[in-house]
Write an enzyme that holds these catalytic residues in place. Structure first.
Site, PDB file in Angstrom:
ATOM      1  N   ASP A   1      -3.129  -2.817  -5.058  1.00 28.96           N
ATOM      2  CA  ASP A   1      -2.101  -3.779  -4.658  1.00 28.96           C
ATOM      3  C   ASP A   1      -1.111  -4.034  -5.797  1.00 28.96           C
ATOM      4  OD1 ASP A   1      -2.963  -4.201  -2.068  1.00 28.96           O
ATOM      5  OD2 ASP A   1      -3.981  -6.091  -2.499  1.00 28.96           O
TER       6      ASP A   1
ATOM      7  N   HIS B   1      -9.207  -2.265  -5.367  1.00 26.00           N
ATOM      8  CA  HIS B   1      -8.151  -2.514  -4.389  1.00 26.00           C
ATOM      9  C   HIS B   1      -7.107  -3.473  -4.950  1.00 26.00           C
ATOM     10  CE1 HIS B   1      -6.074  -2.626  -0.599  1.00 26.00           C
ATOM     11  NE2 HIS B   1      -5.945  -3.941  -0.799  1.00 26.00           N
TER      12      HIS B   1
ATOM     13  N   HIS C   1      -0.111 -11.193  -4.869  1.00 33.94           N
ATOM     14  CA  HIS C   1       1.241 -10.706  -4.610  1.00 33.94           C
ATOM     15  C   HIS C   1       2.312 -11.639  -5.175  1.00 33.94           C
ATOM     16  CE1 HIS C   1      -0.643  -7.721  -2.132  1.00 33.94           C
ATOM     17  NE2 HIS C   1      -1.177  -8.648  -1.352  1.00 33.94           N
TER      18      HIS C   1
ATOM     19  N   HIS D   1       0.823  -1.211   0.000  1.00 34.67           N
ATOM     20  CA  HIS D   1       0.000   0.000   0.000  1.00 34.67           C
ATOM     21  C   HIS D   1       0.860   1.265   0.000  1.00 34.67           C
ATOM     22  CE1 HIS D   1      -3.526  -2.402   1.981  1.00 34.67           C
ATOM     23  NE2 HIS D   1      -3.194  -2.863   0.799  1.00 34.67           N
TER      24      HIS D   1
END
Length: 306
Positions: free
Chosen positions: A243, A239, A266, A80
């Site tokens: 990310d 969101h 991720h 973030h």
């Protein structure tokens, strides 16, 4: 186009989403060509030295992007703050914290945007370096994929897929081309999210210990539990874009190209960065010495203190 850093140091405190620990965080200006680095002020000796950020240091991707060094030093949930640094084109900064995780704040990147606005952003004398994508690079897994393709700008397209009624109420795909759209308006307010049934599993693995309705969207069997509802109708996919932008900026340089993903996360985002860097024919480093030569997506980075 010149490199950027903070005009002054700025400090904030918060709680780690996964550790639940209280965190004191300070962002400092840094010298030209020094990049983004992190330092654990609570650790002695070599463990307390600055860690120069690199895609090869992301060695834990369970629900966040986490640095794990050879000495075992951890700096978790960096995506973030990296997303906010990307939005402001910050090339050089030292980020100090006294715990193993960046504070979650409200679950979005907006509090970090406010910090950068308060600190102010200044141009430096060295030229900013961009990584330009020269050919398609794709990483595929059984149920997900991500790819870069050449594009004279910066564009992000993501699709999410969850078998849950909440996600059927909004478009699962969102695309943003930063030549015409603003990160702060379109992306920064989108919060992290999770499911009530996952809480026990997460906490059994010492994850999600600091999560609550003030720093995450929480979803039960049928609906969103947060009394205020969603900030965007499609906040979930936005969101995921927030990310992804943070994960990609772990490279430390802006990317000229188009990123697209289906059910990205991720680990696969980091794998894509490594795949690009492993192929010298996939990219080139470029600088733009004359103002206005850079692609339009990078013409109007947010200015100094608001």
């Amino acid at each position: 186009m010149f490199q950027r850093t903070l005009a002054r140091s700025i400090h904030v405190t918060g709680v780690g989403l996964h550790s639940g620990e209280r965190v004191a965080l300070t962002l400092h200006p840094a010298a030209e060509n020094s990049g983004i680095s992190f330092r654990r002020t609570d650790l002695p000796g070599k463990q307390g030295e600055p860690i120069a950020l690199s895609p090869y240091l992301i060695n834990d991707t369970r629900l966040s992007s986490t640095i794990v060094t050879e000495e075992g030093v951890r700096v978790g949930t960096i995506e973030h703050i990296m997303s906010a640094l990307s939005a402001y084109g910050v090339d050089n900064a030292l980020i100090e914290l006294n715990a193993p995780e960046i504070p979650i704040m409200d679950g979005s990147s907006l509090p970090f945007i406010y910090l950068l606005q308060d600190a102010g952003i200044v141009d430096q004398k060295a030229q900013k370096r961009f990584l330009r994508i020269l050919k398609e690079v794709k990483v595929e897994e059984p149920t997900k994929w991500v790819k870069f393709t050449p594009y004279e700008g910066f564009k992000v397209t993501l699709t999410i897929e969850f078998d849950h009624p909440v996600f059927n109420r909004s478009n699962p795909t969102f695309e943003i081309d930063f030549a015409g759209k603003n990160y702060v308006d379109e992306i920064a307010r989108a919060r992290t999210f999770g499911f009530m049934q996952e809480v026990e599993m997460m906490r059994a693995h010492n994850l999600g210990l600091g999560g609550n309705l003030s720093n995450a969207i929480v979803i039960d069997d049928t609906d969103v539990l947060n009394p205020e509802g969603l900030r965007y109708p499609d906040e979930f996919v936005r969101h995921k874009i927030l990310d992804a932008i943070g994960d990609l900026y772990i490279l430390g340089h802006p990317i000229i190209g188009a990123f697209e993903g289906y059910k990205s996360g991720h680990a696969i985002n980091n794998a894509l960065l490594r795949a690009v860097l492993a192929d010298p024919e996939a990219y080139e480093w470029v600088e733009f010495k004359n103002e206005g030569e850079q692609p339009p997506a990078f013409h109007h980075l947010p200015d100094n203190a608001a």
